[in-house]
Design a protein around this motif. Sequence first.
Motif, PDB file in Angstrom:
ATOM      1  N   ALA A 147       5.428 -38.365  -9.346  1.00 43.48           N
ATOM      2  CA  ALA A 147       4.862 -39.327 -10.232  1.00 43.48           C
ATOM      3  C   ALA A 147       4.922 -40.741  -9.656  1.00 43.48           C
ATOM      4  N   GLU A 148       4.012 -41.543  -9.563  1.00 39.49           N
ATOM      5  CA  GLU A 148       3.799 -42.946  -9.060  1.00 39.49           C
ATOM      6  C   GLU A 148       5.092 -43.835  -9.600  1.00 39.49           C
ATOM      7  N   ARG A 150       8.196 -43.642  -8.127  1.00 41.56           N
ATOM      8  CA  ARG A 150       9.443 -42.939  -7.739  1.00 41.56           C
ATOM      9  C   ARG A 150       9.638 -43.249  -6.029  1.00 41.56           C
ATOM     10  N   ILE A 172       2.355 -32.412 -10.630  1.00 40.96           N
ATOM     11  CA  ILE A 172       3.082 -33.644 -10.136  1.00 40.96           C
ATOM     12  C   ILE A 172       4.501 -33.462 -11.095  1.00 40.96           C
ATOM     13  N   VAL A 173       5.384 -33.715 -10.212  1.00 37.90           N
ATOM     14  CA  VAL A 173       6.789 -33.721 -10.871  1.00 37.90           C
ATOM     15  C   VAL A 173       7.421 -35.235 -11.164  1.00 37.90           C
ATOM     16  N   GLY A 174       8.637 -35.096 -11.806  1.00 38.73           N
ATOM     17  CA  GLY A 174       9.319 -36.231 -12.061  1.00 38.73           C
ATOM     18  C   GLY A 174      10.336 -36.341 -10.882  1.00 38.73           C
ATOM     19  N   GLN A 178      13.129 -30.793 -10.648  1.00 38.45           N
ATOM     20  CA  GLN A 178      11.806 -30.419 -11.479  1.00 38.45           C
ATOM     21  C   GLN A 178      11.162 -29.894 -10.180  1.00 38.45           C
TER      22      GLN A 178
ATOM     23  N   LEU B  57      -0.305 -48.228  -9.726  1.00 42.37           N
ATOM     24  CA  LEU B  57       0.207 -48.967  -8.532  1.00 42.37           C
ATOM     25  C   LEU B  57      -0.985 -49.731  -7.662  1.00 42.37           C
ATOM     26  N   GLY B 221       1.903 -29.217 -15.024  1.00 41.08           N
ATOM     27  CA  GLY B 221       1.377 -29.765 -13.830  1.00 41.08           C
ATOM     28  C   GLY B 221       1.184 -31.299 -13.715  1.00 41.08           C
ATOM     29  N   ASN B 222       0.880 -31.962 -14.826  1.00 44.04           N
ATOM     30  CA  ASN B 222       0.955 -33.579 -14.797  1.00 44.04           C
ATOM     31  C   ASN B 222      -0.016 -34.223 -13.741  1.00 44.04           C
ATOM     32  N   LEU B 243       7.303 -39.681 -17.576  1.00 44.65           N
ATOM     33  CA  LEU B 243       7.310 -39.544 -15.827  1.00 44.65           C
ATOM     34  C   LEU B 243       7.530 -40.986 -15.344  1.00 44.65           C
ATOM     35  N   GLU B 244       6.546 -41.745 -15.759  1.00 46.56           N
ATOM     36  CA  GLU B 244       6.428 -43.330 -15.048  1.00 46.56           C
ATOM     37  C   GLU B 244       7.585 -44.275 -15.613  1.00 46.56           C
ATOM     38  N   TYR B 247      10.404 -46.023 -13.721  1.00 49.72           N
ATOM     39  CA  TYR B 247      10.147 -46.663 -12.322  1.00 49.72           C
ATOM     40  C   TYR B 247       9.253 -47.735 -12.610  1.00 49.72           C
TER      41      TYR B 247
END
Lengths: 272, 284
Positions: A147-148, A150, A172-174, A178, B57, B221-222, B243-244, B247
């Motif tokens: 994910a963005e 990281r 997409i994983v964290g 994962q 970003l 899957g995200n 998830l974000e 960060y």
Amino acid sequence: MFRILLICLAVSTSFLSGCGSGSQRDQKLTITGSSTIAPLMSEIAKRYEQAHPGVRIDVQTGGTGKGIADVRQEIADIGMASRALKDEEQDLTVHPLAADGVGMIVHQDNLIGQLTPQQITAIFQDKINNWSELGGPDLPITVVHKAEGRATLEVFLAQFEIENPTIKPDVIVGHNEQGIKTVAGSPGAIGYVSIGTAEADIQAGVPIKLLPLNDVAASTATVANGTFPMSRPLNLVTKGQPSPLAQDVIAFAQSEAVHDLIREQYFVPLVD
Amino acid sequence: MSRSLIDYLLSWFTRAATILAASIVLLVVGFLIQESLPALRQIGSARFFTDESWHPLSDRFNLVPMLTATLLTTFGAVMLAAPLGIGSAIFRRYYAPPRIGWWYRRLIELLAGIPSVVYGLWGLVVLVPLLSGLGGSGQGLLAAILLLGLMILPTIALSTDVALTSIPAELIQGAAALGLGRWSIAWKVAIPAARRGISAGVMLATARAIGETMAVLMVAGNVVEMPTSLSAPIRTLTANIALEMGYAGTTHRSVLFVSGLLLMIIVAIVVLLAQLVQREGQHE
């Protein structure tokens, strides 16, 4: 009530006087930042507190960005940054703590032994989407991406000089675990994770393997001796002149006395 | 203490509790708005629906694929769980022998108590590899729907069960006296009588499905893209925040609060819709 107050006073003064170096009035230290470093820093802080009764070290997470912002605004004494500082962040002082490698992983049963940087770039940009194009079996490639924001993602993008919007991921994983579980459960998957975490999982029998990069094996050993290309520093950052206590904690965190803790968290201690 | 004094005190206590509960909700909404304002001012609300993709970003902020994914998974999960949940409650009340019914109910209660991370882990380790046999990575819309459906099933089953239990006994006895069979009693008398309770349960389950984060994050899957098939990976608004957030820098963080605000609006719409449905039921 008064008696309790008196006891408190007595205890706190004895802590103060027991604390050696005299000039230390700030017995509380706040450290914020990278969630990658925070678990390690908490352990280091615990060990430091045991050796120095009366010192309270408060470790909070929130990401590298928060660590840098907090140090600048003087909310925190020390920030944690799991990457090198950018050009516009040069007002801060860096204290390297450890290193963390980022390695490409595939399923254990994958016949592919290694990939060139060009092939990895093509896979992640969906120009190659079947293992048969690389000499493997007829199996679609599942691209596992992060994910963005990281830090491992930023290391990966910088290494292969890819712009994030050009990547076409399937999953997409964290966090690293994962990513590893996803690759372990999908024979056609490829991803990138922290090498230390991957090594520990491989030892525990998780069916993944680390691919070498530019002919260098991906391992904590090659990260430690500096030959593995895709790695990142784990840093502590401070602004201006840190307090004596902050200096002492940083020196402790950089000393050999905490190398066992660094290895326990799957990072690589810096060799002098 | 005289009765009137107790009544007086109680009325003030309940008023205070009401004001407190209401102000907590308003505080949350206010906080969400305050935190999203910088992004809304800087980026403008239109761009959340017209940008080409979600790459915060790289200054691209399209929320539509995630909004679609949230609605699709919720809808799919409710479509799956509602018939199963209502059916299982009817089975327990009108068909099952008492002992089996008792054990069945304990089992459903147990299902309701499993933490969502455990569901997610099971989904990732068992469900996803199974689904990957159908093509793709196995992580995607279908996995999210199946897992969410399973998670909200006990909510619907238990609330339907309670609604059926609270039907006046005379109603069922009257129907039985008229010589109606079990099927007719259940479907023509009990279900219509329990309709409000059942729809409240479905609404609760819908809200839970919208808000569910961890389990969906682990199996969906995200990838932020408009889903084109059941096996396509999706990212829900909740998973996006999880998830974000850790960060995110300042603008990115504010944008995540915008997606939280959007989520809050969806939940509010669901609650209002449920109210409308229930009111219509009353007029019948």
